[in-house]
Design a protein around this motif. Structure first.
Motif, mmCIF file in Angstrom:
data_model
loop_
_atom_site.group_PDB
_atom_site.id
_atom_site.type_symbol
_atom_site.label_atom_id
_atom_site.label_comp_id
_atom_site.label_asym_id
_atom_site.label_seq_id
_atom_site.Cartn_x
_atom_site.Cartn_y
_atom_site.Cartn_z
ATOM 1 N N SER A 114 5.983 -2.837 69.431
ATOM 2 C CA SER A 114 6.526 -2.579 70.724
ATOM 3 C C SER A 114 7.130 -3.482 71.674
ATOM 4 N N TRP A 115 7.777 -2.011 73.208
ATOM 5 C CA TRP A 115 8.740 -3.103 74.000
ATOM 6 C C TRP A 115 7.932 -4.617 74.394
ATOM 7 N N VAL A 116 6.640 -4.673 74.488
ATOM 8 C CA VAL A 116 5.722 -6.153 74.786
ATOM 9 C C VAL A 116 5.609 -6.744 74.077
ATOM 10 N N SER A 117 5.543 -7.956 73.884
ATOM 11 C CA SER A 117 5.162 -8.907 72.630
ATOM 12 C C SER A 117 3.440 -9.219 72.918
ATOM 13 N N HIS A 118 2.902 -9.238 73.810
ATOM 14 C CA HIS A 118 1.046 -10.011 74.390
ATOM 15 C C HIS A 118 1.234 -10.571 74.705
ATOM 16 N N TYR A 119 2.139 -11.884 74.396
ATOM 17 C CA TYR A 119 2.161 -13.477 74.350
ATOM 18 C C TYR A 119 2.769 -13.544 75.610
ATOM 19 N N PRO A 120 1.900 -14.862 75.799
ATOM 20 C CA PRO A 120 2.424 -15.511 77.806
ATOM 21 C C PRO A 120 3.720 -15.493 78.515
ATOM 22 N N GLU A 121 3.747 -14.628 79.609
ATOM 23 C CA GLU A 121 5.725 -14.487 79.917
ATOM 24 C C GLU A 121 6.265 -16.114 79.229
ATOM 25 N N ASP A 122 5.127 -17.195 79.651
ATOM 26 C CA ASP A 122 6.821 -18.633 79.628
ATOM 27 C C ASP A 122 5.946 -19.496 77.880
ATOM 28 N N PHE A 123 5.688 -18.258 77.524
ATOM 29 C CA PHE A 123 5.928 -18.309 75.820
ATOM 30 C C PHE A 123 7.070 -18.692 75.152
ATOM 31 N N THR A 124 7.406 -19.999 74.213
ATOM 32 C CA THR A 124 8.439 -20.005 73.425
ATOM 33 C C THR A 124 8.566 -20.156 72.605
ATOM 34 N N ALA A 125 9.305 -19.706 71.680
ATOM 35 C CA ALA A 125 8.946 -20.115 70.592
ATOM 36 C C ALA A 125 10.963 -20.144 69.606
ATOM 37 N N LYS A 126 11.279 -19.922 68.233
ATOM 38 C CA LYS A 126 12.252 -20.395 67.992
ATOM 39 C C LYS A 126 12.895 -19.607 67.412
ATOM 40 N N ARG A 127 11.417 -18.597 67.189
ATOM 41 C CA ARG A 127 11.512 -17.386 66.288
ATOM 42 C C ARG A 127 10.436 -16.096 66.538
ATOM 43 N N VAL A 128 10.840 -14.868 67.422
ATOM 44 C CA VAL A 128 10.228 -14.005 67.145
ATOM 45 C C VAL A 128 10.209 -12.607 66.993
ATOM 46 N N SER A 129 9.581 -12.588 65.850
ATOM 47 C CA SER A 129 10.314 -11.549 65.010
ATOM 48 C C SER A 129 8.668 -10.456 64.751
ATOM 49 N N ILE A 130 9.562 -9.073 65.321
ATOM 50 C CA ILE A 130 8.471 -7.660 65.190
ATOM 51 C C ILE A 130 9.054 -7.277 65.037
ATOM 52 N N THR A 131 8.246 -6.529 64.262
ATOM 53 C CA THR A 131 8.329 -5.006 63.633
ATOM 54 C C THR A 131 7.430 -4.020 63.990
ATOM 55 N N GLY A 132 8.384 -2.841 64.032
ATOM 56 C CA GLY A 132 7.861 -0.915 64.642
ATOM 57 C C GLY A 132 8.559 -0.216 64.517
ATOM 58 N N MET A 133 7.949 0.921 64.836
ATOM 59 C CA MET A 133 8.434 2.605 64.644
ATOM 60 C C MET A 133 9.338 2.771 65.204
ATOM 61 N N ASN A 134 9.944 2.401 66.974
ATOM 62 C CA ASN A 134 10.397 2.391 67.853
ATOM 63 C C ASN A 134 11.540 1.450 68.181
ATOM 64 N N ASP A 135 12.661 2.033 67.997
ATOM 65 C CA ASP A 135 13.813 1.305 67.720
ATOM 66 C C ASP A 135 13.840 1.347 69.564
ATOM 67 N N ALA A 136 14.167 1.683 70.681
ATOM 68 C CA ALA A 136 14.457 1.762 71.908
ATOM 69 C C ALA A 136 13.100 0.609 72.764
ATOM 70 N N GLU A 137 11.445 0.842 72.449
ATOM 71 C CA GLU A 137 10.735 -0.265 72.030
ATOM 72 C C GLU A 137 11.742 -1.872 72.009
ATOM 73 N N LEU A 138 11.580 -1.539 70.337
ATOM 74 C CA LEU A 138 11.397 -2.738 69.550
ATOM 75 C C LEU A 138 12.871 -3.489 70.456
ATOM 76 N N LYS A 139 13.815 -2.474 71.007
ATOM 77 C CA LYS A 139 14.901 -3.091 71.822
ATOM 78 C C LYS A 139 14.769 -3.920 73.092
ATOM 79 N N ALA A 140 13.299 -3.396 73.710
ATOM 80 C CA ALA A 140 13.407 -3.532 75.000
ATOM 81 C C ALA A 140 12.957 -5.359 75.433
ATOM 82 N N ASN A 141 11.994 -4.925 74.034
ATOM 83 C CA ASN A 141 10.721 -6.894 74.171
ATOM 84 C C ASN A 141 12.243 -7.971 74.258
#
Length: 91
Positions: A1-28
């Motif tokens: 999805s285009w949103v990770s649902h984490y707090p806006e100030d959330f930071t991590a070395k890696r946030v990997s996402i899996t999904g079915m919509n390429d445009a939404e994944l790219k927009a995250n």
């Protein structure tokens, strides 16, 4: 999805996402990488064993036709002692 649902100030070395919509994944904006795929066709996650400290599944488990296989995969990619978080919609 285009949103990770984490707090806006959330930071991590890696946030990997899996999904079915390429445009939404790219927009995250929080994702550091993504994988395009349909877990109903192939529940295998494209990550190595013991990769992640925590795994989240946000409002999509309801749509899985093979949820047990996906949960097995979540366990496989999570580090020992890691955390899995599921959220559900109230539709």
């Amino acid at each position: 999805s285009w949103v990770s649902h984490y707090p806006e100030d959330f930071t991590a070395k890696r946030v990997s996402i899996t999904g079915m919509n390429d445009a939404e994944l790219k927009a995250n904006k929080q994702a550091t990488d993504y994988s395009l795929g349909d877990l109903n066709k192939d529940p295998t996650l494209p990550y190595d064993d013991s990769t992640f400290d925590f795994v989240t599944n946000v409002v999509s488990v309801d749509y899985l036709i093979r949820p047990q296989e996906v949960v097995t995969e979540l366990h496989r990619v999570m580090k020992p002692g890691g955390l899995v978080i599921f959220s559900f919609s109230n539709r």
